[in-house]
Write an enzyme that holds these catalytic residues in place. Sequence first.
Site, PDB file in Angstrom:
ATOM      1  N   CYS A 209     -66.067  31.106 -75.927  1.00  0.00           N
ATOM      2  CA  CYS A 209     -64.885  30.326 -76.292  1.00  0.00           C
ATOM      3  C   CYS A 209     -64.725  29.073 -75.445  1.00  0.00           C
ATOM      4  O   CYS A 209     -64.068  28.122 -75.871  1.00  0.00           O
ATOM      5  CB  CYS A 209     -63.625  31.192 -76.202  1.00  0.00           C
ATOM      6  SG  CYS A 209     -63.323  31.875 -74.572  1.00  0.00           S
TER       7      CYS A 209
ATOM      8  N   GLU B  24     -55.471  34.030 -76.665  1.00  0.00           N
ATOM      9  CA  GLU B  24     -56.557  33.138 -76.260  1.00  0.00           C
ATOM     10  C   GLU B  24     -57.359  32.846 -77.507  1.00  0.00           C
ATOM     11  O   GLU B  24     -58.067  33.708 -78.021  1.00  0.00           O
ATOM     12  CB  GLU B  24     -57.408  33.799 -75.170  1.00  0.00           C
ATOM     13  CG  GLU B  24     -58.373  32.856 -74.510  1.00  0.00           C
ATOM     14  CD  GLU B  24     -59.797  33.070 -74.953  1.00  0.00           C
ATOM     15  OE1 GLU B  24     -60.241  32.317 -75.855  1.00  0.00           O
ATOM     16  OE2 GLU B  24     -60.448  33.970 -74.428  1.00  0.00           O
TER      17      GLU B  24
END
Length: 498
Positions: A272, A238
């Site tokens: 994020c 990720e």
Amino acid sequence: MSDHAELVSHLRAAWLSGRTRPLEYRTAQLEALGLFLEEKKQDILEATALDMRKPSFEVELSEISVCRSELNHTLNNLAAWMKDENVDKNWATQLDSAFIHKDPYGVVLIIGPWNYPINLLLVPLIGAIAAGNCVVLKPSEISRNMERLVAEALPSYLDKDCFAVVTAGVEETTRLLENKFDYIFFTGASHGEAELRFGYTKGQEAQLTLQSLPTGSPSVGRIVMTAAAKHLTPVTLELGGKNPCYVSDTCNVQNVARRVAWGRFFNAGQTCVAPDYILCSVEMRERLVPALREAITEFYGPEPRDSPDFARIVGDKQFNRVQALLSSGRVAIGGETDEKERYIAPTVLVDVQEDDPVMREEIFGPVLPILTVTSEEDAITFINARERPLTLYVFSSSTKVVRRLLERTSSGGFCANDTIMHMTLTSLPFGGIGLSGMGRYHGRFTFETFSHLRSALLRADGREALNSLRYPPYAPRRLPMLRTTVESRRRTAACTLL
């Protein structure tokens, strides 16, 4: 044998013994993890406050509540997820049993980040335990207080023969990654002050400096993949990225401003999936900037520095990197900084050019650039000309606009008329695409990520006459019948009588 090699070997022996496979064992370990969250809640709040002055409200919402939801969802459904999944059969196997069996991978490594040090470490752990794996956990050393809490407290709740916490800087992490794992799950920030090193061709050593990289930089992902490739180990990465936020001319500006400001400045922008930049028309920008100023004042008061609800940048290097981005465009809101406090005010930049420093990397701080586009088509072109983001946001009262952005762009996730909230659904997979990452997790998807979907066909040892069609010596006359038994047929379209 190194300490890490001995640890991995010890965990592998425990996994090979079958200890982690029974439903009762997995359930007990998950419930123990829930007890850790309950009993160490105050310690978690204090550790995150020390690391980045993260408001307790944000910790409760984005760390503890998310983990508890994931844990409860897993416990509610684990027995069903573990069951063999029957599949369709051809004529040749109608009397047999064909199914998918969910096997654990074995010994897996989970590398967590500093920005959400509980959520992004324990959510993968929940899935890894649920799938029956043994686990090595590597929390980020950048969030020092949380790293210490996890290392000292978590092992006392879990089976020490099957689960271990490793504290390591970059050099130690390099050595850790040299070991053979059966799966590596990386969702995280740069992991230290030095360099990770892995050999390349001609005996030369490639070096990638991590100290200035934001969370989930593709460069970090390449380092992890390089290590995993030596053992052909599968990975989930990720990696974040620059998440666009298109605001059309048809929307409620005040609602947009609140939702974008909340998503951008939550955890001081160190998220994020935060909206990384806004695309809108010049007219919408002139309406949106005052609305954003009003929302920021509503959330954090006239002086955000004094607000108990606004976090700080995690470290000096991260502060310096984000501060340097403020030179892009023109500051329309905020812009104040304090190096001693690692404080950067909620900031909105206008007159930003697409080649400005703030547009060359993931911001990962409380800075929001606004770029203007001439049309919806222009916005789509702008987005598609760049690497595919982890999330794409669209604000519009027109469902046609939302659908066009959804269908004509590509991103890890998509959210319309809000920010971050898609992350609260355990029913939705979360993950990137392209440079924003690979793999998916949350809810059942985490369980499946850490499970090898093993195909199984169980046939009887009799009925040999049925198999004679396929044996030599071959006879052409048998082929049509044999093809009928093994081939799938195209369904004919249904005829509707009017």
